[in-house]
Write an enzyme that holds these catalytic residues in place. Structure first.
Site, mmCIF file in Angstrom:
data_model
loop_
_atom_site.group_PDB
_atom_site.id
_atom_site.type_symbol
_atom_site.label_atom_id
_atom_site.label_comp_id
_atom_site.label_asym_id
_atom_site.label_seq_id
_atom_site.Cartn_x
_atom_site.Cartn_y
_atom_site.Cartn_z
ATOM 1 N N ASP A 1 0.783 -1.250 0.000
ATOM 2 C CA ASP A 1 0.000 0.000 0.000
ATOM 3 C C ASP A 1 0.816 1.303 0.000
ATOM 4 O O ASP A 1 1.779 1.421 0.760
ATOM 5 C CB ASP A 1 -0.851 0.100 1.268
ATOM 6 C CG ASP A 1 -1.567 -1.168 1.610
ATOM 7 O OD1 ASP A 1 -1.487 -2.130 0.845
ATOM 8 O OD2 ASP A 1 -2.215 -1.201 2.677
ATOM 9 N N GLU B 1 -10.455 -2.445 4.354
ATOM 10 C CA GLU B 1 -9.117 -1.933 4.656
ATOM 11 C C GLU B 1 -8.949 -0.542 4.038
ATOM 12 O O GLU B 1 -9.723 -0.134 3.169
ATOM 13 C CB GLU B 1 -8.046 -2.846 4.047
ATOM 14 C CG GLU B 1 -8.077 -4.275 4.562
ATOM 15 C CD GLU B 1 -6.965 -5.145 3.999
ATOM 16 O OE1 GLU B 1 -6.387 -5.898 4.776
ATOM 17 O OE2 GLU B 1 -6.686 -5.083 2.787
HETATM 18 C C1 FRU Z 1 -3.845 -3.684 2.748
HETATM 19 C C2 FRU Z 1 -3.200 -4.076 4.067
HETATM 20 C C3 FRU Z 1 -3.559 -3.063 5.152
HETATM 21 C C4 FRU Z 1 -2.436 -3.202 6.118
HETATM 22 C C5 FRU Z 1 -1.272 -3.465 5.207
HETATM 23 C C6 FRU Z 1 -0.229 -4.379 5.772
HETATM 24 O O1 FRU Z 1 -3.168 -4.132 1.634
HETATM 25 O O2 FRU Z 1 -3.599 -5.366 4.434
HETATM 26 O O3 FRU Z 1 -4.828 -3.260 5.716
HETATM 27 O O4 FRU Z 1 -2.260 -2.065 6.891
HETATM 28 O O5 FRU Z 1 -1.786 -4.034 4.021
HETATM 29 O O6 FRU Z 1 0.894 -4.428 4.959
#
Ligand code: FRU
Length: 601
Positions: free
Chosen positions: A146, A317
Site C-alpha cells: 500500500d 481496509e
Molecule cells: C492492505 C493491508 C492493510 C495493512 C497493510 C499491511 O493491503 O492489508 O490493511 O495495513 O496491508 O501491509
C-alpha cells in the site's frame, strides 16, 4: 634471498588472513545459531531464497535487542542478497541471533547454509529486471504494498509518498514505511526508511497531515503520521516529523487509539474545514469507524458505516473520506473509499466506494441500485488497483490518488525478484452524474502524465472494419491514444501482441457500453492460477459518438483511461515486449486515429 623471504612472508600473511574469519557462527541451544561479525563494514548482506522458510533474526548490540527481522535465509540457492545496515553499530558488540527452525535437521546444517552471509561496503541497486516499470514508482529493491501517508508540501512543492515496505526481501514481511518524494508525480527519489518497527509492532498503513496550526503541540507545520502498530494486537500510533517528513519520532505515549478488535487498522485523517476539527476514518473488521479530534492525539468515536452496505466478501481496509466536486463545481458530495480484500469484482483486491454526506459525525449514503446490499461502486475495473488513498493537501483543490498496482491473490508470486510491486499512475478524481442519475467518481490520469509523451512514434488514421485488422508496429513502454469515431460498429478491439504469439486484447463494446481487457494469453501467468482472465468496465455514461482511449503501457502493465472518466489497470508479463498493435471491428466500421508516443525520461 631477500626476494625469497618476502615471498615467504607474503604466503604466511595470506595464510593468516585466510584463517582470520570475518564472520563466525556457533550453535546455541537446540534452535539458534549466533552469527558474529569481525570486520566493520557498511552492510551485512543476507542471502535470500524466496521459497525457504521465514526465520527470525534478532540483532543484539551490547546485550540489548535493537532489531528483529524476519528473513527467508537461503538454504539451497541464493536468489538475491538483501543489505542490512551495520553503520549504527560497533560490530565488536554485535550478535545476530538466528532462530533457525523447529526442524532439527536444519539446525545441524545451520553452519553450512548460513555461511553464505557476507559483508560489503556497497550494495548495487542497478536495475536487473526486464519488468521494472519505466514511469511508475517502484522501490529500488524489496517488497512494496500500500501507498501510505501521502501528502503535498506547499513549502517545498514536494509530493511525499510513503509505502508498506520490506527492506529485507521481495515478499511481504517486516512492514516499515519506505519513503520517496517527487516534484512532478512522475519521477520519484527514494529517501530511505521513514518509520521502522518498534516494540509495539511493525508499521502498517496510515496517513500524514501537515499540522499548520500546531494543534498537536509538536510544532507549527510538523508532519504528523498516524499508522497502525501491528504487534500482538492492532492499535493506532502517532509519529511526528520536524523536518518536513524526512525523519519521524514516534510519540512517547503510543498507542493513541485501541479497540477490542483483531482487524483495526489503516487510520486516515483529514482537516474538516466545515466543522473546524480533525476527522479520522479507520477500518474495523467489516465497517469503517469515524472519529473526531482537536489535537490529533485524543480521538472521540463518532459513528460507523458499513453494516449491510456494499461488498462484504473480504476485510475492509485502507479507507479514505473526502469531499469531491463535479467538474462545473456546482455540486459536491462526500466520497468514502473502502478497499476490500478479497471481494473485488474480478477476484481478490479492489477499491469500492460510496457517495454520500458527512457532517462531521455520521456518513449517510442512499442505497444504490435500490438495494442496501451489494450496493458498492468500483473505482477501477482492472484487477491490479488496490489500497487507493488520496494525497493530503494536494494543490488547487485537487483530489489526487495513488494505488498499489497489484492484487493480494498473486502479489507475492509475480515474476520479478529484485523488487516486487509498483504503484499505479496517479489519478485525479471528480464527481459526475451517470445516465441513471447516480453520482459516480470520474478518473483521469494526472495532467503531469503529459510530460511522459516523448517523440511521436506512430500517427495514423484509418477505417477499421471486421474483415481485416489494421496492424502497426508499436513500442513498449509507450503512451497510445486512440480516437474512435463509431460509424456502425458493434465493437472495436485493440490487440497488443508480440512475436511469441502473446496478446493482450481490449474490446470496446459500443453496443453494450462495456470495455474489457483480456490477458488470458498476454504472457506469463503460470505463477498463479488466479492471474489469467478478463476484466470488464460498465460505462455509466452514454457511449459518446467519439471516444478517446489512452493506454499507458509500461513494462508490465496496461492502464486504459476511457474519455477521462473510467480506468482499467492490469498487470501483464509478456515474455518479450509487445511490438504490434492492431485494431479491428466485429462488424461495420469505425474511424480510428492512432497516435503513439515514446516515453520521455
Ligand atoms: C492492505 C493491508 C492493510 C495493512 C497493510 C499491511 O493491503 O492489508 O490493511 O495495513 O496491508 O501491509
Amino acid at each position: 634471498m631477500k626476494k625469497i623471504l618476502t615471498i615467504l612472508c607474503l604466503i604466511f600473511s595470506m595464510a593468516l588472513m585466510a584463517e582470520e574469519k570475518v564472520i563466525t557462527y556457533e550453535n546455541a541451544g537446540e534452535l539458534n545459531t549466533l552469527v558474529r561479525i569481525h570486520q566493520q563494514k557498511h552492510y551485512v548482506l543476507l542471502p535470500i531464497e524466496e521459497r525457504a522458510p521465514e526465520l527470525w533474526v534478532r540483532v543484539i548490540h551490547n546485550n540489548k535487542q535493537v532489531d528483529k527481522i524476519c528473513v527467508r535465509l537461503a538454504q539451497n540457492t541464493v536468489d538475491y542478497y538483501m543489505p542490512y545496515d551495520l553503520t549504527p553499530y560497533d560490530v565488536k558488540q554485535l550478535v545476530l541471533d538466528v532462530r533457525t527452525t523447529d526442524n532439527r535437521i536444519y539446525r545441524r546444517q545451520a553452519y553450512e547454509w548460513l555461511n553464505k552471509i557476507c559483508l560489503s561496503d556497497t550494495y548495487d541497486v542497478k536495475n536487473v529486471e526486464n519488468y521494472r516499470p519505466l514511469f511508475h514508482h517502484t522501490p529500488d529493491y524489496g517488497w512494496m504494498n500500500d501507498p501510505n501517508g501521502m501528502f503535498y508540501d506547499p513549502a517545498t512543492r514536494l509530493w511525499h509518498l510513503y509505502f508498506q515496505y520490506n527492506p529485507y526481501g521481495s515478499m511481504w514481511q517486516n512492514m516499515t514505511w519506505g519513503h520517496s518524494v517527487s516534484k512532478d508525480l512522475m519521477h520519484w527519489d527514494y529517501k530511505g526508511l521513514a518509520i521502522v518497527p518498534n516494540d509495539l509492532g511493525t508499521i502498517f498503513s496510515g496517513s500524514c497531515v501537515i499540522d499548520h496550526n500546531n494543534t498537536a503541540g509538536f510544532g507549527k507545520d510538523a508532519v504528523i503520521a498516524l499508522y497502525t502498530s501491528a504487534g500482538e494486537y492492532q492499535s493506532q500510533s502517532l509519529a511526528y516529523s520536524l523536518d518536513g517528513g524526512m525523519t519521524f519520532t514516534p510519540y512517547a505515549r503510543n498507542p493513541i487509539l485501541t479497540a477490542d478488535l483483531p482487524d483495526f487498522r489503516d487510520p486516515n485523517m483529514f482537516w474538516n474545514e466545515e466543522t473546524g476539527e480533525w476527522n479520522l476514518v479507520l477500518a474495523c473488521d467489516q465497517e469503517m469507524r469515524f472519529y473526531s479530534s482537536k489535537n490529533l492525539i485524543d480521538w472521540k468515536y463518532e459513528s460507523a458505516f458499513g453494516k449491510g452496505r456494499g461488498n462484504h466478501e473480504g476485510v475492509w481496509e485502507c479507507p479514505d473520506l473526502f469531499r469531491l466536486k463535479t467538474e462545473d463545481g456546482k455540486t459536491s458530495k462526500w466520497v468514502l473509499l473502502c478497499n476490500i480484500n478479497p471481494g473485488g469484482p474480478f477476484g481478490g483486491s479492489a477499491t469500492q466506494y460510496f457517495v454520500g454526506e458527512w457532517d462531521g459525525h455520521t456518513f449517510t449514503c442512499s442505497p444504490y441500485k435500490n438495494s442496501e446490499n451489494q450496493d458498492e461502486k468500483w473505482l477501477d475495473y482492472g484487477k491490479d488497483h488496490y489500497a487507493t488513498v488520496s494525497f493530503s493537501g494536494a494543490p488547487e483543490g485537487r483530489t489526487t490518488v495513488l494505488a498499489w498496482m497489484s492484487n493480494w491473490l498473486y502479489a507475492n508470486d509475480v515474476p520479478t525478484q529484485q523488487f516486487r510491486s509498483a504503484n499505479s499512475l496517479p489519478r485525479d478524481l471528480y464527481l459526475y452524474k451517470g445516465i441513471d442519475k447516480e453520482f459516480y467518481v470520474g478518473v483521469r490520469a494526472v495532467r503531469e502524465t503529459d510530460q511522459l509523451r516523448g517523440a511521436k512514434t506512430l500517427s495514423t488514421s484509418f477505417s477499421a472494419n471486421a474483415t481485416k485488422a489494421v496492424s502497426n508496429k508499436m513500442q513498449m513502454p509507450s503512451v497510445v491514444e486512440l480516437k474512435i469515431q463509431n460509424k456502425n460498429a458493434e465493437a472495436v478491439s485493440i490487440t497488443l501482441s508480440n512475436a511469441n504469439g502473446e496478446k493482450c486484447v481490449m474490446t470496446y463494446n459500443l453496443a453494450e457500453g462495456t470495455f474489457t481487457t483480456n490477458r488470458i494469453n498476454a504472457g506469463k501467468s503460470a505463477f498463479s492460477g488466479s492471474f489469467a482472465g478478463a476484466t470488464t468496465t460498465p460505462l455509466f455514461n452514454k457511449v459518446p459518438a467519439t471516444t478517446t482511449l489512452t493506454l499507458y503501457i509500461d513494462n508490465c502493465s496496461v492502464e486504459v483511461f476511457g474519455d477521462d472518466i473510467w480506468c482499467q489497470t492490469n498487470l501483464v508479463f509478456p515474455t518479450v515486449p509487445y511490438n504490434h498493435i492492431s485494431v479491428m471491428t466485429d462488424e461495420g466500421t469505425a474511424n480510428v486515429t492512432l497516435t503513439e508516443w515514446g516515453i520521455r525520461k
